[in-house]
Design an enzyme around this catalytic site. Structure first.
Site, PDB file in Angstrom:
ATOM      1  CD  GLU A   1      63.408  -7.482  14.145  1.00  0.00           C
ATOM      2  OE1 GLU A   1      62.647  -7.479  13.548  1.00  0.00           O
ATOM      3  OE2 GLU A   1      63.568  -6.044  14.929  1.00  0.00           O
TER       4      GLU A   1
ATOM      5  CB  CYS B   1      51.639 -45.064 -17.742  1.00  0.00           C
ATOM      6  SG  CYS B   1      53.808 -45.246 -16.135  1.00  0.00           S
TER       7      CYS B   1
ATOM      8  CE  LYS C   1      71.801 -13.715   3.199  1.00  0.00           C
ATOM      9  NZ  LYS C   1      70.827 -14.208   1.923  1.00  0.00           N
TER      10      LYS C   1
ATOM     11  CB  CYS D   1      56.550 -42.530 -18.700  1.00  0.00           C
ATOM     12  SG  CYS D   1      54.928 -43.753 -19.340  1.00  0.00           S
TER      13      CYS D   1
ATOM     14  CG  ASP E   1      64.325 -16.705   2.504  1.00  0.00           C
ATOM     15  OD1 ASP E   1      64.332 -15.354   1.790  1.00  0.00           O
ATOM     16  OD2 ASP E   1      65.101 -18.095   1.825  1.00  0.00           O
TER      17      ASP E   1
ATOM     18  CB  CYS F   1      53.912 -49.431 -18.228  1.00  0.00           C
ATOM     19  SG  CYS F   1      54.661 -47.422 -19.099  1.00  0.00           S
TER      20      CYS F   1
ATOM     21  CB  CYS G   1      58.496 -45.406 -18.006  1.00  0.00           C
ATOM     22  SG  CYS G   1      56.394 -45.736 -16.414  1.00  0.00           S
TER      23      CYS G   1
ATOM     24  CE1 TYR H   1      63.398  -0.024  12.393  1.00  0.00           C
ATOM     25  CE2 TYR H   1      62.297   0.965  11.115  1.00  0.00           C
ATOM     26  CZ  TYR H   1      62.567   1.357  12.215  1.00  0.00           C
ATOM     27  OH  TYR H   1      64.101   1.997  12.611  1.00  0.00           O
TER      28      TYR H   1
ATOM     29  CE  LYS I   1      67.993 -10.453   5.654  1.00  0.00           C
ATOM     30  NZ  LYS I   1      67.695 -11.694   4.608  1.00  0.00           N
TER      31      LYS I   1
END
Ligand code: NAD
Ligand code: ZN
Length: 668
Positions: free
Chosen positions: A113, A430, A312, A424, A117, A409, A406, A226, A115
């Site tokens: 199956e 900006c 894994k 910023c 996550d 700007c 930045c 299961y 796995k």
């Protein structure tokens, strides 16, 4: 290693692993990779085998990591919920097969199956209806998360057909598909919240929220894998799952029966890369012996079944060259460094860019231009740089420095205490921030303005027609019609929608303003508590933090927003345009101050109202609903199955218990 050294090392490892378990299962914020964790665990296992005199039943090698959380009612599992032993190589799988052969003479099949996550859940069904959903907890008892699980559409509340056992348990994995995860993180970043590291952490964090309505919005998904119980339809685990699919359960179609361990290895090799085409995160393959009878013969160790193992996948890594680093300014002003790489093939796709997240990560890697870097694709979608081969670095290589100004700007960037990101601060000047704020303002869950999208905003911005959300309401048809790909019809649609947005309720207007950390839920809370914008603008830090779910971070952000002259001007203009800055009368109905000054803890399950409804009733009547019991608690509103630790606490502190009936009388 002598005995004292061994003992010290064992204890240090146990302590370290316990800390990681807590970070991973309770906080959903791991600080090391799974691989590193598993290697440390294996090291501990080896030492414990070598020095059995230091055996301890509480060692992380003997127990599953616990996700228990005091906010939930705890329930004992009928069958313990264990972990799976891990393997990372073919050799370990062949060993697994050999161990089974030693324990039995009869032939057997395997089931492979994916796995998934996410976070595991136990679902109890009685007479075809979902009775209870519980987390794995510490394996023996778990947290009752039934209310949250009821919001997951792929978990059936009622079963189909009539051949299911009267009473059984189903195990499965709750997860967040990649697409939903990306959306959720975008929404979090929009209001300046830290994004989740990966879908797994997002799923396990979500399922432990106290508010089921909020959980419903996150669109969790689930696969079940299961079946447990007395009168199951088949001895085969695989065959049982096929029955369960007919009862309405979501079972992965990629589950496969294998005749021997070689077929298992083929299955693994296929999914090693193919898994990247799935819409959900997987971190391996689970291999189980198919026959349940044989399963129970093989039995369990303290921590995992002997009849199953997880293989894994190691996150795939490639090496490539770092060409440059660019810096992107997001709509909240957060600056994200992005690595531009020499294109390279990784897990089936060409990778050209990798996320570097923030300055700390750049420093930790000690990145230099032209570095040979290792790129990895894990549970996230965007690959990341995990390591640098500094032996290949040229002596005159230039160190990557985080920028100070930045790029959009020129404003000097700031970094707040305790935060990893640079910002910023030029919120109203900006360009990406201006456009971002307007895009947020018009979005569907905020003001919901039809016909305006990212491109049109860009166009209007370039033409100098808009610099903030109030400018939208000054737009004229003759300004819109000449725009590229516009026309009379579209212009009309936009203006009409802007007109209609004057009816959008206060709480959504508040959300639309884009105050940092004020998401939908917070906006609603603030609107309900403070009723109108003037009260909100006047509210002190204490008043704000006294509101349920409003912490100091949000409160400070709200105060800073109203403190800014430019924001006050903007609000004045929006008010003059007739937007809703006050709760509608119909919402105000049914409100009272009958519970003023009372703080009430809700626990257990109730007959007439859900916990969320009770919470709302408390707040509507001026009370405060709090999560945990303290000296300041006025009452415990207790239903059936109040947790024993809570009962003990109220008794000790002499806090009276209210029944649902008594509570409802109080607010009548
Ligand atoms: N990085 C960290 O700090 C940290 C800390 C603790 C644990 N971890 C990681 O967590 C893992 C241990 O966690 P665990 O005990 O939950 O074990 P696990 O995640 O390795 O395996 C067991 C879990 O797999 C899930 N699962 C998914 N699909 C399944 C299927 N088809 N059949 C059966 N189960 C399926 C279930 O939720 C089950 O509980 C380790 O691999 C470790 O790397 C990491
Ligand atoms: Zn800027």
């Amino acid at each position: 290693m002598d005995l004292t050294q061994a003992k010290e090392k064992i204890e240090a490892l146990r302590h370290e692993l316990e800390e990681h378990n807590y970070q991973y299962y309770v906080l959903s914020k791991p600080t090391i990779s799974d691989y590193e964790f598993d290697m440390k665990l294996k090291e501990l296992e080896k030492l414990e085998a070598e020095f059995p005199q230091f055996f301890d039943p509480n060692s992380p090698t003997q127990r599953v990591g616990s996700d228990l959380n005091q906010e939930f009612v705890q329930v004992n599992h009928q069958y313990p919920m264990l972990s799976l032993s891990n393997s990372y190589s073919e050799g370990e799988l062949i060993d697994f097969d050999q161990r089974i052969k030693k324990l039995t003479d009869e032939p057997y099949e395997f089931v492979c199956e994916l796995k998934f996550d996410g976070t595991s859940v136990s679902l109890i069904y009685e007479n075809g209806a979902l009775l209870r959903a519980v987390t794995r907890g510490d394996g023996v008892k778990g947290d009752d998360i039934t209310a949250n699980v009821r919001t997951i559409r792929s978990i059936p509340l009622r079963l189909k057909g009539d051949d299911y056992p009267a009473s059984f348990e189903m195990r499965g994995e709750i997860l967040l598909p990649f697409a939903v995860f990306a959306e959720l993180n975008q929404a979090r970043e929009d209001i300046g919240e830290m994004p989740f590291a990966n879908p797994r952490n997002a799923a396990s964090g979500t399922i432990k929220l106290q508010n089921a309505a909020e959980v419903a919005k996150r669109k969790l998904d689930a696969y079940v894998y299961y079946l447990l119980g007395e009168n199951l339809p088949d001895d085969g685990h695989y065959e049982s799952l096929q029955h369960a699919r007919k009862w309405g359960f979501k079972i992965s179609e990629h589950t496969k029966k294998c005749a021997n361990i070689n077929e298992v290895i083929d299955f693994i090799n296929y999914w090693d890369t193919e898994r990247f085409n799935l819409p959900v995160a997987t971190d391996g393959i689970v291999i189980k012996v198919n026959s349940r009878r044989l399963q129970s013969e093989l039995g369990f160790t303290a921590k995992s079944p002997r009849w199953a193992i997880a293989y894994k996948f190691k996150a795939e890594q490639v090496s490539t060259t770092l060409e440059s680093v660019s810096f992107q300014v997001g709509r909240t002003g957060a600056v994200t460094p992005v690595a531009n790489l020499t294109p390279v093939l990784l897990a089936g796709t060409v990778v050209k860019r990798a996320s570097l997240h923030n300055a700390d990560i750049i420093n930790k890697l000690d990145l230099h231009l032209e570095d040979a870097v290792y790129v990895e694709k894990g549970g996230e979608i965007i690959p990341k740089i995990v390591d640098v081969n500094d032996s290949l670095r040229k002596p005159d290589a230039q160190k990557v420095e985080f920028i100070h100004e930045c790029p959009e700007c020129g404003t000097t960037l700031i970094r707040k205490d305790g935060e990893a990101a640079h910002y910023c601060p030029n919120e109203t000047g900006c360009p990406p921030q201006i456009k971002g704020k307007i895009e947020h303002f018009i979005s569907r869950r905020a003001m919901d303005i039809d016909g305006l999208g990212q491109e049109t905003i860009e166009l209007l911005y370039q033409q100098g027609l808009i610099r903030n959300s109030a400018d939208l309401y000054d737009l004229q048809a003759e300004q819109l019609i000449p725009l590229e790909r516009m026309g009379e019809k579209s212009a009309e649609r936009i203006l009409k929608s802007l007109q209609q947005s004057r009816q959008v309720p206060f709480e959504r207007v508040l959300f639309a303003l884009g105050i940092r950390f004020v998401g939908e839920t917070v906006a609603k809370k603030l609107a309900q508590k403070l009723v109108n914008i003037d009260n909100l603008a006047k509210a002190s830090l204490d008043e704000l933090t006294a509101i349920d779910e409003i912490g100091i971070r949000i409160a400070e952000s709200v105060i800073a927003y109203f403190h800014d002259e430019r924001n006050r001007e903007l609000l004045e203009r929006l008010k003059n345009q007739g937007l809703q800055f006050e709760l509608h009368e119909s919402v105000l109905e049914g409100r009272s101050q009958k519970l003023e000054g009372l703080s009430i803890v809700i626990s257990g399950t109730f007959e007439k109202h859900s916990r969320d409804e009770l919470k709302e009733l408390i707040e509507k009547n001026g009370g405060k609903s709090v999560g945990s019991i303290s000296k300041k608690t006025s009452y415990l509103l207790g239903g059936a199955n109040v947790g024993p630790s809570k009962l003990e606490k109220v008794e000790k502190l002499g806090i009276p218990i209210l029944s649902e009936e008594e509570f409802l009388q109080m607010i009548e």
